[in-house]
Design an enzyme around this catalytic site. Structure first.
Site, mmCIF file in Angstrom:
data_model
loop_
_atom_site.group_PDB
_atom_site.id
_atom_site.type_symbol
_atom_site.label_atom_id
_atom_site.label_comp_id
_atom_site.label_asym_id
_atom_site.label_seq_id
_atom_site.Cartn_x
_atom_site.Cartn_y
_atom_site.Cartn_z
ATOM 1 N N TRP A 165 0.957 -1.130 -0.016
ATOM 2 C CA TRP A 165 0.355 -0.120 -0.092
ATOM 3 C C TRP A 165 0.641 1.053 0.308
ATOM 4 C CZ3 TRP A 165 1.264 1.988 4.634
ATOM 5 C CH2 TRP A 165 2.502 1.002 5.835
ATOM 6 N N LYS A 189 -2.586 -8.109 -8.399
ATOM 7 C CA LYS A 189 -3.218 -7.301 -6.949
ATOM 8 C C LYS A 189 -2.795 -6.360 -6.791
ATOM 9 C CE LYS A 189 -3.948 -8.597 -3.083
ATOM 10 N NZ LYS A 189 -4.477 -8.091 -2.651
ATOM 11 N N SER A 243 5.913 -7.347 2.939
ATOM 12 C CA SER A 243 6.662 -8.116 4.237
ATOM 13 C C SER A 243 7.269 -9.729 3.794
ATOM 14 C CB SER A 243 5.320 -8.094 5.183
ATOM 15 O OG SER A 243 4.417 -9.201 5.029
ATOM 16 N N TYR A 253 3.232 -21.209 -2.116
ATOM 17 C CA TYR A 253 2.396 -21.450 -3.256
ATOM 18 C C TYR A 253 3.008 -22.221 -4.237
ATOM 19 C CZ TYR A 253 -0.471 -17.922 -0.566
ATOM 20 O OH TYR A 253 -0.679 -16.699 0.408
ATOM 21 N N GLU A 265 10.288 -8.250 -3.278
ATOM 22 C CA GLU A 265 10.956 -7.201 -2.266
ATOM 23 C C GLU A 265 10.254 -7.202 -1.783
ATOM 24 O OE1 GLU A 265 12.629 -4.939 -3.864
ATOM 25 O OE2 GLU A 265 13.555 -5.634 -6.293
ATOM 26 N N CYS A 300 10.447 0.851 2.337
ATOM 27 C CA CYS A 300 10.401 0.029 2.925
ATOM 28 C C CYS A 300 11.731 0.120 2.783
ATOM 29 C CB CYS A 300 10.829 -1.040 1.816
ATOM 30 S SG CYS A 300 10.925 -0.001 0.032
ATOM 31 N N GLU A 401 11.031 -3.681 12.294
ATOM 32 C CA GLU A 401 10.650 -2.650 10.955
ATOM 33 C C GLU A 401 10.064 -2.188 11.431
ATOM 34 O OE1 GLU A 401 8.467 -3.936 7.578
ATOM 35 O OE2 GLU A 401 9.857 -2.442 5.784
HETATM 36 P P1 NAD Z 1 1.580 -7.253 3.098
HETATM 37 O O1 NAD Z 1 2.850 -8.195 3.022
HETATM 38 O O2 NAD Z 1 0.718 -7.144 4.298
HETATM 39 O O3 NAD Z 1 1.086 -6.654 1.713
HETATM 40 C C1 NAD Z 1 1.603 -6.529 0.218
HETATM 41 C C2 NAD Z 1 0.869 -7.483 -0.270
HETATM 42 O O4 NAD Z 1 0.623 -8.650 -0.206
HETATM 43 C C3 NAD Z 1 -1.294 -7.106 -0.482
HETATM 44 O O5 NAD Z 1 -1.082 -6.961 -1.604
HETATM 45 C C4 NAD Z 1 -1.678 -8.084 0.347
HETATM 46 O O6 NAD Z 1 -2.880 -8.019 -0.500
HETATM 47 C C5 NAD Z 1 -1.111 -9.510 0.086
HETATM 48 N N1 NAD Z 1 -1.060 -10.521 0.650
HETATM 49 C C6 NAD Z 1 -1.361 -9.919 2.390
HETATM 50 N N2 NAD Z 1 -1.347 -11.498 2.485
HETATM 51 C C7 NAD Z 1 -0.833 -12.090 1.709
HETATM 52 C C8 NAD Z 1 -0.965 -14.031 1.684
HETATM 53 N N3 NAD Z 1 -1.822 -14.636 3.087
HETATM 54 N N4 NAD Z 1 -1.359 -13.884 0.537
HETATM 55 C C9 NAD Z 1 -1.089 -13.739 -0.739
HETATM 56 N N5 NAD Z 1 -1.353 -12.103 -0.587
HETATM 57 C C10 NAD Z 1 -0.832 -11.487 0.838
HETATM 58 O O7 NAD Z 1 2.556 -5.615 2.874
HETATM 59 P P2 NAD Z 1 2.229 -4.579 3.052
HETATM 60 O O8 NAD Z 1 1.794 -4.351 4.658
HETATM 61 O O9 NAD Z 1 1.402 -4.159 2.320
HETATM 62 O O10 NAD Z 1 3.334 -3.090 3.161
HETATM 63 C C11 NAD Z 1 4.546 -2.999 4.198
HETATM 64 C C12 NAD Z 1 5.568 -3.992 3.981
HETATM 65 O O11 NAD Z 1 6.099 -4.032 2.577
HETATM 66 C C13 NAD Z 1 6.978 -3.488 4.389
HETATM 67 O O12 NAD Z 1 7.384 -4.401 5.414
HETATM 68 C C14 NAD Z 1 7.660 -2.698 3.674
HETATM 69 O O13 NAD Z 1 8.881 -3.096 4.354
HETATM 70 C C15 NAD Z 1 8.001 -3.757 2.545
HETATM 71 N N6 NAD Z 1 7.877 -3.038 0.317
HETATM 72 C C16 NAD Z 1 9.392 -3.821 0.120
HETATM 73 C C17 NAD Z 1 9.847 -3.192 -0.071
HETATM 74 C C18 NAD Z 1 10.585 -3.331 -1.355
HETATM 75 O O14 NAD Z 1 10.647 -3.544 -2.716
HETATM 76 N N7 NAD Z 1 11.702 -4.053 -0.540
HETATM 77 C C19 NAD Z 1 8.426 -1.420 -0.882
HETATM 78 C C20 NAD Z 1 7.479 -1.285 -0.674
HETATM 79 C C21 NAD Z 1 7.247 -1.678 0.794
#
Ligand code: NAD
Length: 505
Positions: A165, A189, A243, A253, A265, A300, A401
């Site tokens: 997000w 997605k 995350s 998966y 990432e 991130c 984090e």
């Molecule tokens: P998140 O992992 O909760 O969600 C990311 C995506 O995964 C969303 O679209 C979510 O709907 C989906 N998702 C959640 N649970 C799932 C599951 N069980 N199976 C499949 N898909 C699922 O992350 P967030 O809270 O949206 O974003 C924050 C995190 O993203 C932080 O840890 C941040 O560091 C990381 N981030 C990393 C980078 C990078 O480039 N390294 C960039 C931006 C954010």
């Protein structure tokens, strides 16, 4: 320039698209399920969005696969794809205000950042990959004279892109643009918190000429839609940003379905290492403060750890705090605002929980540390830039984090100790080193275990350089020509020429 009141009025009349975008058109989820999307600006519901279930995900992937097989995109001339993606880039800029408003209300990014950074950066990414297409050559291998071996790049097939997000337009573009440019079909997605700009992007892609089925967007809950995409046997590659916990699910998966490729990432706890010969303390302080407080710390690679030589600690910290306090925290729709919101109440509570951890660890709150409410805003999630001093790098505040506007400050003496502390982390997304000594700078840059190292600067980035992590920050790279390769399969075509001389006829 539109005023704060002007943006608020436009936001009130916003009617965002809220369906699933499958095979070139919007539609509802088959079971009619929706979920609310809430603006972190004031906590109100902006839209009820169709929630993709397993069958909808199957529809989207099947459409993408069918389009790929039909070849109306995958087998076209590169120049055709180039023209369409350049047009998409233009359309993004022509719709900059609408996209910026969607992004700002959905994420809480300041409207000035959405207008000046998020949307233009998304447009530039599409243009950059489009323009690269007739400048990238395939290879000819150094075979013996009696053979010719051509190494060419072909699209992989169907790419599933799952994004978080914090920067929906930017991160989606980093994945969708190179994947489409390489000739793949894509199913995106978006995060359930921030789906609106991705849905508009899909419409614009169709308007630009991307054929139906080639680019699909399926909003939905992670454990339903994200999991179904990750497990789908017709998806050839998953590219995920989010995350570390969820990233690992995608490896699972993949192994439980078709062994698809996975690129991850993930998170970070990036250190800014400041040596005693830092030089321009004010410039360093500004980079440290912006490095963590930009987007309210929800980046991130945000520089969430300040590791500073004890000889310059007091002077630097005073300046960092000064910059932090000078940043205008406020309503994202106010063009003057520099720091917007935390994404939702869950994230806010999670950050506040770390303040209790800090207290238990005996850490000093040097600045900030409270929830605030900007003038004229009801509801919403706002947190002051916060500086925690005297942090033990090995403790929870130094290691976890937090993903909020929270800077953890630890001290050391001498470059070797600074680099040791920087590398004392399971993450390795980015790092910086501040010194006036060129040899120390180069040596430290080599020693830092991170995908990006900045020297005497922070957060300088562009589509021209790759971005991704070491260690538990993931693997695979977004941006640059390396990403174009990541969405291509290498094919070797070996041709037997033989040794016979040319004939006369
Ligand atoms: P998140 O992992 O909760 O969600 C990311 C995506 O995964 C969303 O679209 C979510 O709907 C989906 N998702 C959640 N649970 C799932 C599951 N069980 N199976 C499949 N898909 C699922 O992350 P967030 O809270 O949206 O974003 C924050 C995190 O993203 C932080 O840890 C941040 O560091 C990381 N981030 C990393 C980078 C990078 O480039 N390294 C960039 C931006 C954010």
């Amino acid at each position: 320039m539109t005023t704060k009141q002007g943006w608020i009025q436009r936001a009130a009349t916003l009617k965002p698209s809220s369906g699933l975008y499958i095979d070139g058109a919007f539609r509802s989820a088959r079971d009619g399920q929706t979920f609310p999307t809430v603006s972190p600006r004031d906590g109100t519901v902006t839209a009820h969005i169709a929630a993709a279930g397993e069958t909808d995900v199957d529809d989207a992937v099947t459409a993408a696969h069918r389009a790929y097989e039909a070849g109306a995109w995958s087998r076209t001339d590169r120049r055709y794809r180039q023209d369409v993606l350049v047009r998409l880039s233009e359309l993004i800029l022509e719709n900059v205000e609408e996209l910026a408003l969607l992004e700002s209300t959905d994420t809480g990014h300041p409207i000035s950042d959405a207008l000046g950074v998020d949307v233009p950066s998304c447009a530039r990414t599409f243009r950059w990959y489009a323009e690269a297409l007739d400048k990238v050559y395939d290879d000819v291998a150094p075979t013996p004279r009696n053979a010719l071996a051509i190494i060419s790049r072909e699209p992989l097939g169907v790419i599933g892109a799952v994004v978080p997000w914090n920067y929906p337009l930017i991160i989606s573009a980093w994945k969708v643009a190179p994947a489409l440019a390489a000739g793949n079909s894509v199913v995106l997605k978006p995060s359930e918190q921030t789906s609106l700009s991705a849905l508009r992007l899909a419409e614009l892609a169709t308007e630009a000429g991307v054929p139906a089925g080639v680019f699909n967007v399926i909003p939905g809950l992670g454990h339903v839609a994200g999991a179904a995409l990750g497990r789908h046997p017709l998806v050839d590659k998953i590219t995920f940003t989010g995350s570390p916990e969820v990233g690992r699910y995608f490896q699972l998966y993949a192994s439980e379905s078709n062994g698809k490729q996975v690129a991850l990432e993930l998170g970070g706890k990036s250190p800014q290492v400041v040596l005693h010969d830092v030089g321009d303390i004010k410039a360093c302080a500004s980079a440290v403060a912006w490095g963590i407080f930009y987007n309210a710390g929800q980046t991130c690679h945000g520089g969430s750890r300040l590791l500073v030589d004890e000889r310059v600690h007091d002077e630097l910290l005073a300046e960092v705090i000064k910059v932090g306090r000078s940043l205008k925290l406020g309503d994202p729709l106010d063009p003057e605002t520099q720091i917007g919101t935390i994404i939702d109440d869950t994230q806010l509570q999670s950050i506040l929980g770390y303040y209790k951890v800090a207290e238990a660890e005996g850490i000093t709150v040097a600045s900030g540390g409270t929830q605030v409410r900007p003038d004229g805003v009801e509801g919403g999630y706002y947190l002051e830039p916060t500086v925690l001093d005297g942090v033990d790098n090995a403790g929870r505040i130094g290691q976890e984090e937090i993903f909020g506007p929270v800077l953890a400050v630890s001290t050391f003496r001498g470059a070797a100790e600074g680099i040791r502390l920087a590398n004392e982390s399971k993450y390795g997304l980015a790092a910086s080193i501040w010194t006036q000594d060129i040899t120390t700078a180069h040596t430290a840059a080599r020693e830092l275990r991170a995908g990006t190292v900045w020297v005497n600067t922070f957060d300088v980035a562009d589509i021209i350089t790759p971005f991704g992590g070491f260690k538990e920050s993931g693997f695979g790279r977004d941006r640059s020509l390396h990403a174009l390769d990541a969405y291509s399969a290498l094919k070797t075509t070996w041709i037997h020429l033989g040794d016979a001389p040319l004939g006369d006829d």
